[in-house]
Design a protein around this motif. Structure first.
Motif, PDB file in Angstrom:
ATOM      1  N   THR A   1       0.688  -1.191  -0.039  1.00 30.55           N
ATOM      2  CA  THR A   1       0.252  -0.090   0.030  1.00 30.55           C
ATOM      3  C   THR A   1       1.015   1.403  -0.096  1.00 30.55           C
ATOM      4  O   THR A   1       1.499   1.224   0.832  1.00 30.55           O
ATOM      5  CB  THR A   1      -0.948   0.138   0.983  1.00 30.55           C
ATOM      6  OG1 THR A   1       0.000   0.499   2.211  1.00 30.55           O
ATOM      7  CG2 THR A   1      -1.772  -1.360   1.467  1.00 30.55           C
ATOM      8  N   ALA A   2      -0.057   2.205  -0.581  1.00 29.42           N
ATOM      9  CA  ALA A   2       1.319   3.590  -0.993  1.00 29.42           C
ATOM     10  C   ALA A   2       0.990   4.570  -0.183  1.00 29.42           C
ATOM     11  O   ALA A   2       1.519   5.792  -0.038  1.00 29.42           O
ATOM     12  CB  ALA A   2       1.112   3.839  -2.118  1.00 29.42           C
ATOM     13  N   SER A   3      -0.400   4.720   0.909  1.00 30.79           N
ATOM     14  CA  SER A   3      -0.737   5.549   2.188  1.00 30.79           C
ATOM     15  C   SER A   3      -1.433   4.935   2.945  1.00 30.79           C
ATOM     16  O   SER A   3      -1.992   3.359   3.142  1.00 30.79           O
ATOM     17  CB  SER A   3      -1.573   5.996   1.018  1.00 30.79           C
ATOM     18  OG  SER A   3      -3.277   6.035   0.686  1.00 30.79           O
TER      19      SER A   3
ATOM     20  N   THR B   1      -4.332   1.373   3.064  1.00 35.89           N
ATOM     21  CA  THR B   1      -3.857   0.150   4.472  1.00 35.89           C
ATOM     22  C   THR B   1      -5.798   0.212   4.507  1.00 35.89           C
ATOM     23  O   THR B   1      -5.971  -1.235   5.063  1.00 35.89           O
ATOM     24  CB  THR B   1      -3.477   0.482   5.111  1.00 35.89           C
ATOM     25  OG1 THR B   1      -1.568   0.015   4.856  1.00 35.89           O
ATOM     26  CG2 THR B   1      -3.265  -0.235   6.420  1.00 35.89           C
TER      27      THR B   1
ATOM     28  N   ASP C   1       5.973  -3.678  13.489  1.00 34.36           N
ATOM     29  CA  ASP C   1       6.695  -2.732  14.659  1.00 34.36           C
ATOM     30  C   ASP C   1       5.425  -1.733  14.868  1.00 34.36           C
ATOM     31  O   ASP C   1       4.492  -1.232  14.442  1.00 34.36           O
ATOM     32  CB  ASP C   1       7.511  -2.427  14.079  1.00 34.36           C
ATOM     33  CG  ASP C   1       8.550  -2.949  14.022  1.00 34.36           C
ATOM     34  OD1 ASP C   1       8.690  -4.542  14.459  1.00 34.36           O
ATOM     35  OD2 ASP C   1       9.577  -2.252  13.210  1.00 34.36           O
ATOM     36  N   LEU C   2       5.468  -0.263  15.926  1.00 33.53           N
ATOM     37  CA  LEU C   2       5.070   0.067  16.466  1.00 33.53           C
ATOM     38  C   LEU C   2       4.947   1.469  15.160  1.00 33.53           C
ATOM     39  O   LEU C   2       6.142   1.614  14.524  1.00 33.53           O
ATOM     40  CB  LEU C   2       5.971   0.883  18.201  1.00 33.53           C
ATOM     41  CG  LEU C   2       5.255   1.297  18.004  1.00 33.53           C
ATOM     42  CD1 LEU C   2       3.789   0.761  18.986  1.00 33.53           C
ATOM     43  CD2 LEU C   2       6.297   2.440  19.617  1.00 33.53           C
ATOM     44  N   GLY C   3       3.927   1.733  15.174  1.00 37.20           N
ATOM     45  CA  GLY C   3       3.683   2.890  13.833  1.00 37.20           C
ATOM     46  C   GLY C   3       3.718   2.468  12.500  1.00 37.20           C
ATOM     47  O   GLY C   3       3.526   2.444  11.438  1.00 37.20           O
ATOM     48  N   ALA C   4       3.762   0.754  12.517  1.00 39.95           N
ATOM     49  CA  ALA C   4       3.685   0.231  11.088  1.00 39.95           C
ATOM     50  C   ALA C   4       2.505   0.176  10.549  1.00 39.95           C
ATOM     51  O   ALA C   4       1.945   0.822   9.318  1.00 39.95           O
ATOM     52  CB  ALA C   4       3.651  -0.979  11.227  1.00 39.95           C
ATOM     53  N   GLY C   5       1.042   0.039  11.601  1.00 41.76           N
ATOM     54  CA  GLY C   5      -0.017   0.126   9.949  1.00 41.76           C
ATOM     55  C   GLY C   5      -1.365  -0.432  11.024  1.00 41.76           C
ATOM     56  O   GLY C   5      -2.153  -0.933  10.470  1.00 41.76           O
ATOM     57  N   LYS C   6      -0.914  -0.801  12.397  1.00 46.06           N
ATOM     58  CA  LYS C   6      -1.843  -2.304  12.785  1.00 46.06           C
ATOM     59  C   LYS C   6      -2.875  -1.406  13.353  1.00 46.06           C
ATOM     60  O   LYS C   6      -4.738  -2.160  12.836  1.00 46.06           O
ATOM     61  CB  LYS C   6      -0.982  -2.828  14.131  1.00 46.06           C
ATOM     62  CG  LYS C   6      -0.316  -3.547  13.604  1.00 46.06           C
ATOM     63  CD  LYS C   6       0.725  -4.395  15.068  1.00 46.06           C
ATOM     64  CE  LYS C   6       0.975  -3.306  16.073  1.00 46.06           C
ATOM     65  NZ  LYS C   6       1.962  -2.706  15.680  1.00 46.06           N
ATOM     66  N   THR C   7      -3.630  -0.205  13.897  1.00 44.02           N
ATOM     67  CA  THR C   7      -4.677   0.334  14.127  1.00 44.02           C
ATOM     68  C   THR C   7      -4.424   0.741  12.792  1.00 44.02           C
ATOM     69  O   THR C   7      -5.999   0.755  12.648  1.00 44.02           O
ATOM     70  CB  THR C   7      -4.615   1.572  14.781  1.00 44.02           C
ATOM     71  OG1 THR C   7      -3.620   0.796  16.489  1.00 44.02           O
ATOM     72  CG2 THR C   7      -5.228   2.462  15.630  1.00 44.02           C
ATOM     73  N   ALA C   8      -4.359   1.229  11.410  1.00 44.46           N
ATOM     74  CA  ALA C   8      -5.196   2.264  10.754  1.00 44.46           C
ATOM     75  C   ALA C   8      -6.044   0.652   9.725  1.00 44.46           C
ATOM     76  O   ALA C   8      -6.754   0.987   9.752  1.00 44.46           O
ATOM     77  CB  ALA C   8      -3.558   2.555   9.565  1.00 44.46           C
TER      78      ALA C   8
ATOM     79  N   ASP D   1       5.669   6.741   3.595  1.00 45.35           N
ATOM     80  CA  ASP D   1       4.584   6.076   3.448  1.00 45.35           C
ATOM     81  C   ASP D   1       4.048   4.166   3.139  1.00 45.35           C
ATOM     82  O   ASP D   1       2.634   4.169   2.801  1.00 45.35           O
ATOM     83  CB  ASP D   1       3.383   7.487   2.386  1.00 45.35           C
ATOM     84  CG  ASP D   1       2.865   7.756   3.391  1.00 45.35           C
ATOM     85  OD1 ASP D   1       4.146   7.549   5.104  1.00 45.35           O
ATOM     86  OD2 ASP D   1       2.317   9.048   2.891  1.00 45.35           O
ATOM     87  N   GLU D   2       5.120   3.791   2.454  1.00 45.04           N
ATOM     88  CA  GLU D   2       4.604   2.488   1.415  1.00 45.04           C
ATOM     89  C   GLU D   2       4.897   1.299   2.822  1.00 45.04           C
ATOM     90  O   GLU D   2       5.600   1.487   3.553  1.00 45.04           O
ATOM     91  CB  GLU D   2       5.349   2.145   0.791  1.00 45.04           C
ATOM     92  CG  GLU D   2       5.426   0.876  -0.535  1.00 45.04           C
ATOM     93  CD  GLU D   2       6.453   1.124  -1.302  1.00 45.04           C
ATOM     94  OE1 GLU D   2       6.095   1.616  -2.081  1.00 45.04           O
ATOM     95  OE2 GLU D   2       6.805  -0.119  -1.408  1.00 45.04           O
ATOM     96  N   ARG D   3       4.171   0.336   2.799  1.00 44.92           N
ATOM     97  CA  ARG D   3       3.103  -0.515   3.637  1.00 44.92           C
ATOM     98  C   ARG D   3       3.419  -1.535   3.242  1.00 44.92           C
ATOM     99  O   ARG D   3       3.243  -2.015   1.964  1.00 44.92           O
ATOM    100  CB  ARG D   3       2.597  -0.353   4.670  1.00 44.92           C
ATOM    101  CG  ARG D   3       2.811   0.756   5.574  1.00 44.92           C
ATOM    102  CD  ARG D   3       3.498   0.367   6.660  1.00 44.92           C
ATOM    103  NE  ARG D   3       3.621   1.937   8.125  1.00 44.92           N
ATOM    104  CZ  ARG D   3       4.173   3.064   7.739  1.00 44.92           C
ATOM    105  NH1 ARG D   3       4.706   3.367   6.136  1.00 44.92           N
ATOM    106  NH2 ARG D   3       3.717   4.362   8.713  1.00 44.92           N
TER     107      ARG D   3
ATOM    108  N   GLU E   1      -4.142  -6.575  18.007  1.00 43.88           N
ATOM    109  CA  GLU E   1      -2.902  -6.060  18.165  1.00 43.88           C
ATOM    110  C   GLU E   1      -1.672  -6.589  19.034  1.00 43.88           C
ATOM    111  O   GLU E   1      -1.796  -6.516  19.977  1.00 43.88           O
ATOM    112  CB  GLU E   1      -2.703  -4.728  17.994  1.00 43.88           C
ATOM    113  CG  GLU E   1      -3.536  -3.435  16.529  1.00 43.88           C
ATOM    114  CD  GLU E   1      -3.460  -2.154  17.354  1.00 43.88           C
ATOM    115  OE1 GLU E   1      -2.407  -1.650  16.789  1.00 43.88           O
ATOM    116  OE2 GLU E   1      -4.463  -1.296  16.512  1.00 43.88           O
TER     117      GLU E   1
END
Ligand code: ADP
Ligand code: MG
Length: 196
Positions: free
Chosen positions: A7-9, A13, A35-42, A134-136, A106
């Motif tokens: 994903t690019a943003s 995600t 990791d923290l800030g990876a995007g789990k909550t997103a 912003d890539e994940r 999480e």
């Protein structure tokens, strides 16, 4: 069979999670690692909106569990602060599932032994390239036939969605990885194995 998505943003995600949530059934368990800030909550936010949760899902770090009303009850857990596996028993995971809810956890990889065999593991990783902040990379690891089917269905829906949204398509968003050495550590022990 793992499915790897890029994903690019943060919105992409969330879209991906939204596509998966439309396939959610009572008793589903989704584990988010990374990791923290990876995007789990997103990811959890997109999943919640896909299930019709009106509120934006927030990080439940201090309370461990938040419950949201959607098409199905959504239990959002963050077990980062759990110190002992035994504390995971107090979470009441079986009750949440019996009540027909969907459970998102999480850091759930930390309580792997407490998880039902059928579940979906999702690992969220940042791109190594510092230019693509912003890539994940999201790695979907389904456990059980039902999750394999759902991940494939999500892929089809999300492919259409993401490709329509991306003007400057940067190549394929989905890749299917078959890891012959990957063992499903939650597989059921068969009778033959027990006898051996
Ligand atoms: P975690 O729950 O894994 O600690 P969060 O979801 O709370 O992480 O935070 C992820 C952060 O990264 C947010 O600030 C989000 O806007 C940002 N972000 C940037 N690009 C992405 C992306 N492609 N997917 C998810 N989040 C992203
Ligand atoms: Mg989080």
């Amino acid at each position: 069979m793992n499915v790897v998505a890029t994903t690019a943003s943060v919105d992409e995600t969330r879209d991906l999670a939204h596509a998966l949530a439309s396939l959610a059934r009572p008793g589903d368990v989704v584990v988010l690692a990374g990791d923290l800030g990876a995007g789990k909550t997103a990811f959890a936010q997109g999943f919640g909106s896909g299930l019709g949760v009106a509120d934006r899902i927030t990080s439940p770090t201090f309370t461990l569990v938040h419950v949201y009303e959607g098409r199905l009850p959504v239990h959002h857990l963050d077990v980062y602060r759990l110190e002992h596996l035994s504390e995971a028993l107090d979470l009441g995971l079986p009750e949440m599932l019996d009540e027909g809810g969907v459970v998102l956890i999480e850091w759930g990889d930390a309580i792997a032994p407490m998880l039902p065999r059928r579940h979906l593991d999702i690992e969220v990783r940042r791109a190594k390239d510092p230019d693509s902040e912003d890539e994940r990379c999201l790695i979907f690891k389904p456990h059980g036939a039902e999750w394999i089917r759902k991940v494939q269905a999500m892929r089809t829906t999300a492919e259409t969605l993401l490709n329509a949204a991306a003007v400057d398509s940067r190549g394929p968003r989905f890749e299917v990885t078959v890891d012959p050495f990957a063992r499903d550590h939650h597989r059921e022990i068969t009778v033959e194995e027990e006898e051996a």
